[in-house]
Write an enzyme that holds these catalytic residues in place. Structure first.
Site, PDB file in Angstrom:
ATOM      1  N   GLY A 237      25.190  34.417  54.448  1.00 31.84           N
ATOM      2  CA  GLY A 237      25.130  33.754  53.342  1.00 31.84           C
ATOM      3  C   GLY A 237      25.136  34.549  51.855  1.00 31.84           C
ATOM      4  O   GLY A 237      24.885  34.052  50.810  1.00 31.84           O
ATOM      5  N   GLU A 279      24.492  38.408  59.451  1.00 31.57           N
ATOM      6  CA  GLU A 279      25.893  38.028  59.882  1.00 31.57           C
ATOM      7  C   GLU A 279      26.841  37.318  58.544  1.00 31.57           C
ATOM      8  O   GLU A 279      27.156  36.379  58.320  1.00 31.57           O
ATOM      9  CB  GLU A 279      25.810  36.329  60.667  1.00 31.57           C
ATOM     10  CG  GLU A 279      25.528  36.604  62.119  1.00 31.57           C
ATOM     11  CD  GLU A 279      25.180  35.142  62.606  1.00 31.57           C
ATOM     12  OE1 GLU A 279      25.145  34.755  63.616  1.00 31.57           O
ATOM     13  OE2 GLU A 279      24.987  34.172  61.748  1.00 31.57           O
ATOM     14  N   PRO A 280      27.124  38.306  57.830  1.00 31.79           N
ATOM     15  CA  PRO A 280      27.777  38.267  56.815  1.00 31.79           C
ATOM     16  C   PRO A 280      29.544  37.962  57.086  1.00 31.79           C
ATOM     17  O   PRO A 280      29.986  38.273  57.838  1.00 31.79           O
ATOM     18  CB  PRO A 280      27.838  39.524  55.909  1.00 31.79           C
ATOM     19  CG  PRO A 280      27.602  40.746  57.035  1.00 31.79           C
ATOM     20  CD  PRO A 280      26.808  40.030  58.166  1.00 31.79           C
ATOM     21  N   GLY A 281      29.756  36.958  56.270  1.00 23.27           N
ATOM     22  CA  GLY A 281      31.288  36.746  56.397  1.00 23.27           C
ATOM     23  C   GLY A 281      31.860  36.853  54.948  1.00 23.27           C
ATOM     24  O   GLY A 281      32.602  37.867  54.858  1.00 23.27           O
ATOM     25  N   ARG A 282      31.563  35.674  54.286  1.00 25.31           N
ATOM     26  CA  ARG A 282      32.401  35.727  52.956  1.00 25.31           C
ATOM     27  C   ARG A 282      31.894  37.104  52.162  1.00 25.31           C
ATOM     28  O   ARG A 282      32.644  37.644  51.487  1.00 25.31           O
ATOM     29  CB  ARG A 282      31.554  34.694  51.939  1.00 25.31           C
ATOM     30  CG  ARG A 282      31.941  34.545  50.691  1.00 25.31           C
ATOM     31  CD  ARG A 282      31.055  33.843  49.825  1.00 25.31           C
ATOM     32  NE  ARG A 282      30.379  32.521  50.707  1.00 25.31           N
ATOM     33  CZ  ARG A 282      31.062  31.444  50.658  1.00 25.31           C
ATOM     34  NH1 ARG A 282      31.905  31.113  49.923  1.00 25.31           N
ATOM     35  NH2 ARG A 282      30.611  30.484  51.740  1.00 25.31           N
ATOM     36  N   ARG A 319      38.554  24.702  49.175  1.00 30.21           N
ATOM     37  CA  ARG A 319      37.442  24.839  48.650  1.00 30.21           C
ATOM     38  C   ARG A 319      36.728  24.012  47.507  1.00 30.21           C
ATOM     39  O   ARG A 319      35.998  23.571  47.329  1.00 30.21           O
ATOM     40  CB  ARG A 319      36.886  26.278  48.564  1.00 30.21           C
ATOM     41  CG  ARG A 319      36.952  27.037  50.149  1.00 30.21           C
ATOM     42  CD  ARG A 319      36.320  28.391  50.066  1.00 30.21           C
ATOM     43  NE  ARG A 319      34.968  28.376  49.717  1.00 30.21           N
ATOM     44  CZ  ARG A 319      34.443  28.880  48.409  1.00 30.21           C
ATOM     45  NH1 ARG A 319      35.388  29.217  47.498  1.00 30.21           N
ATOM     46  NH2 ARG A 319      33.064  28.880  48.136  1.00 30.21           N
ATOM     47  N   TYR A 323      34.132  21.098  47.718  1.00 28.32           N
ATOM     48  CA  TYR A 323      32.825  21.505  47.048  1.00 28.32           C
ATOM     49  C   TYR A 323      32.678  22.258  45.704  1.00 28.32           C
ATOM     50  O   TYR A 323      32.083  23.113  45.206  1.00 28.32           O
ATOM     51  CB  TYR A 323      31.757  22.184  47.847  1.00 28.32           C
ATOM     52  CG  TYR A 323      32.099  23.156  48.698  1.00 28.32           C
ATOM     53  CD1 TYR A 323      32.305  22.859  50.235  1.00 28.32           C
ATOM     54  CD2 TYR A 323      32.777  24.502  48.475  1.00 28.32           C
ATOM     55  CE1 TYR A 323      32.872  24.019  51.143  1.00 28.32           C
ATOM     56  CE2 TYR A 323      32.976  25.465  49.246  1.00 28.32           C
ATOM     57  CZ  TYR A 323      32.970  25.038  50.667  1.00 28.32           C
ATOM     58  OH  TYR A 323      33.528  26.180  51.465  1.00 28.32           O
ATOM     59  N   CYS A 350      49.412  15.480  47.393  1.00 30.02           N
ATOM     60  CA  CYS A 350      49.254  14.199  46.715  1.00 30.02           C
ATOM     61  C   CYS A 350      47.876  13.698  46.641  1.00 30.02           C
ATOM     62  O   CYS A 350      47.683  12.827  47.391  1.00 30.02           O
ATOM     63  CB  CYS A 350      50.391  13.322  47.573  1.00 30.02           C
ATOM     64  SG  CYS A 350      51.804  13.879  47.646  1.00 30.02           S
ATOM     65  N   TYR A 379      37.343  31.739  53.840  1.00 35.99           N
ATOM     66  CA  TYR A 379      37.554  30.551  53.950  1.00 35.99           C
ATOM     67  C   TYR A 379      38.698  29.822  52.955  1.00 35.99           C
ATOM     68  O   TYR A 379      38.462  28.658  52.635  1.00 35.99           O
ATOM     69  CB  TYR A 379      36.070  29.745  53.104  1.00 35.99           C
ATOM     70  CG  TYR A 379      34.923  30.291  54.127  1.00 35.99           C
ATOM     71  CD1 TYR A 379      34.714  29.889  55.424  1.00 35.99           C
ATOM     72  CD2 TYR A 379      34.109  31.089  53.306  1.00 35.99           C
ATOM     73  CE1 TYR A 379      33.288  30.532  56.176  1.00 35.99           C
ATOM     74  CE2 TYR A 379      32.901  31.592  54.030  1.00 35.99           C
ATOM     75  CZ  TYR A 379      32.659  31.420  55.391  1.00 35.99           C
ATOM     76  OH  TYR A 379      31.506  31.630  55.914  1.00 35.99           O
TER      77      TYR A 379
HETATM   78  C1  LIG Z   1      25.591  30.548  61.724  1.00 37.43           C
HETATM   79  C2  LIG Z   1      26.257  31.324  60.445  1.00 37.43           C
HETATM   80  N1  LIG Z   1      26.539  32.638  60.366  1.00 37.43           N
HETATM   81  C3  LIG Z   1      26.885  33.006  59.209  1.00 37.43           C
HETATM   82  C4  LIG Z   1      27.723  32.428  58.296  1.00 37.43           C
HETATM   83  C5  LIG Z   1      28.499  33.204  57.141  1.00 37.43           C
HETATM   84  O1  LIG Z   1      27.961  32.856  55.967  1.00 37.43           O
HETATM   85  P1  LIG Z   1      28.639  33.762  54.680  1.00 37.43           P
HETATM   86  O2  LIG Z   1      30.346  33.523  54.952  1.00 37.43           O
HETATM   87  O3  LIG Z   1      28.225  32.809  53.444  1.00 37.43           O
HETATM   88  O4  LIG Z   1      28.109  35.029  54.763  1.00 37.43           O
HETATM   89  C6  LIG Z   1      27.761  30.985  58.340  1.00 37.43           C
HETATM   90  C7  LIG Z   1      28.809  30.205  57.490  1.00 37.43           C
HETATM   91  O5  LIG Z   1      28.819  29.100  57.662  1.00 37.43           O
HETATM   92  C8  LIG Z   1      27.406  30.587  59.576  1.00 37.43           C
HETATM   93  O6  LIG Z   1      27.396  29.173  59.876  1.00 37.43           O
END
Ligand SMILES: Cc1ncc(COP(=O)(O)O)c(C=O)c1O
Length: 421
Positions: A237, A279-282, A319, A323, A350, A379
């Site tokens: 997050g 758990e970073p993604g973004r 996206r 949102y 469309c 994303y």
């Molecule tokens: C369980 C869990 N972990 C990690 C993430 C990664 O979030 P972010 O991409 O904002 O770091 C998410 C995103 O939806 C998630 O649902």
């Protein structure tokens, strides 16, 4: 002087010409810098800390291989993500399996492959997992809790509030039952808890508040069951910059505050410090990606709005429609021209809601210009669709100033390959 917009020292107009548009461009250099930053500022700073890449943000085999090469593990939420990670050679033990409604097939597959952690999302899933594990397997699990905190972000990417489809609500009967069942079940190795409070966060309050609650729960379990919780996963997050208005905080603003809380509370509660997972993604991929489009129609409604229409839109980046996500952009072939007009970037789907950017200042835009949208690494590719039967764009990876095609553009035959007529 170089007149075109360069991404990681590669001319973006050259990329658009070579691979055509729309085109996702990712930078391995930036991804590796981010991973390195996590290592130096979190993993090396605190013992027994672990970082798992949230692969839902962007997953291809090339991406999974970057993760495999690093110290990180990977978080997956479906059979497809799990399959991709395994196919790229990621050690099953370094995979964390999430999802609020994992199927029987998905759970069986995870058990058979010895996935490192299954993050159980609810009581019915726990019962199903116990049944599936039977005598044959011991499932290493975390229980996902919804800590009942409000994260300051869009409600569609807020996940830790009381009314959430994710996890076991804090202080609910289901949570109590799940804890007891997990402790007592022979074929469940109950490792600890997970929470993820939301995405694109600029303040650490929700993480810190949730950490406090989780630590309190760990102490209660110690007191009630004399059971030591080993793991605490505090989710991802961590916010990034999409536009100049965004002011993301450095990763350690979150992780130091979380660790400070954990360290203070283990003393207070006299419990063993759990292993801490993030758990970073973004955070890892958003700023490592751009998308290139070609401008087609330009439509001026006098005194109202000027639309510039591009050859992609909500099918490759849902996206903004989903949102109201905001992006910045430039005209890649007019990098040094002055911004002279306020325009709205419209996608080609469309739907009136298919607007990629409302009101952006750009140089005079003409048909054939290349628009580069920044910060599309997370994303976008992973949320893309074939709406309006648009073929999904190719993905190019930049590494050391070299470009390499990592995902081919879909063909029209691809669009019909499962259509049996
Ligand atoms: C369980 C869990 N972990 C990690 C993430 C990664 O979030 P972010 O991409 O904002 O770091 C998410 C995103 O939806 C998630 O649902």
């Amino acid at each position: 002087m170089q007149e075109n917009f360069e991404f990681c020292s590669v001319d973006s107009v050259y990329l658009a010409q070579k691979y055509s548009t729309p085109l996702y461009v990712m930078s391995q250099d930036i991804i590796e810098e981010k991973i390195d930053y996590i290592k130096v500022n979190f993993l090396d700073k605190y013992p027994r800390t672990y970082a798992y890449y949230a692969s839902k943000a962007f997953l291809t085999k090339a991406m999974a291989k970057i993760i495999k090469k690093s110290e990180m593990g990977i978080d997956v939420v479906s059979y497809g993500e799990l399959y991709t990670a395994l196919d790229a050679g990621i050690n099953p033990d370094k995979i964390m399996f999430h999802g609020n409604n994992k199927s029987k097939d998905e759970l069986e597959f995870a058990l058979e492959r010895g996935i490192g952690r299954i993050v159980v999302d609810g009581i019915s899933e726990l019962k199903l997992l116990i049944e599936l594990a039977g005598e044959r397997f011991t499932a290493k699990i975390l229980l996902r809790i919804s800590p009942n905190v409000e994260a300051h972000t869009h409600k569609y990417i807020s996940t830790g509030q009381l009314d959430s489809k994710f996890g076991l609500s804090f202080a609910s009967k289901d949570l109590d039952e799940a804890i007891e069942l997990a402790i007592k079940s022979e074929h469940i190795d109950f490792k600890g808890f997970h929470f993820h409070v939301g995405s694109q966060l600029f303040d650490n309050e929700a993480h810190v508040e949730s950490t406090k609650k989780a630590m309190e729960l760990i102490k209660e379990i110690k007191d009630k069951y004399d059971y030591e919780i080993e793991d605490l996963n505090v989710g991802g997050g961590f916010g990034v910059r999409y536009t100049a208005e965004d002011e993301p905080m450095p990763l350690e603003y979150f992780t130091d505050a979380i660790m400070e809380e954990v360290i203070a509370l283990i003393d207070k509660y006299e419990i063993i410090r759990p292993n801490i997972f993030i758990e970073p993604g973004r955070y890892i991929v958003a700023e490592a990606g751009i998308t290139l489009y070609t401008v087609g129609s330009v439509k001026n409604i006098e005194s109202v709005r000027k639309y510039i229409c591009i050859d992609g839109g909500m099918a490759d980046n849902p996206r903004p429609a989903l949102y109201q996500a905001k992006y910045s952009a430039c005209i890649a072939n007019k990098m040094y021209d002055e911004d002279t007009e306020l325009v709205t970037v419209a996608g080609k789907c469309c739907e009136s809601g298919d607007i990629l950017i409302w009101d952006i200042n750009l140089p005079k835009v003409e048909r054939g210009d290349i628009l580069a949208v920044m910060g599309t690494g997370a994303y976008n590719y992973s949320m893309s669709s074939n709406y309006n039967k648009l073929a999904k764009p190719a993905v190019v990876m930049i590494h050391d100033k070299e470009d390499r095609l990592i995902v081919q553009r879909e063909s029209y035959e691809d669009l019909l390959k499962n259509d049996l007529g």
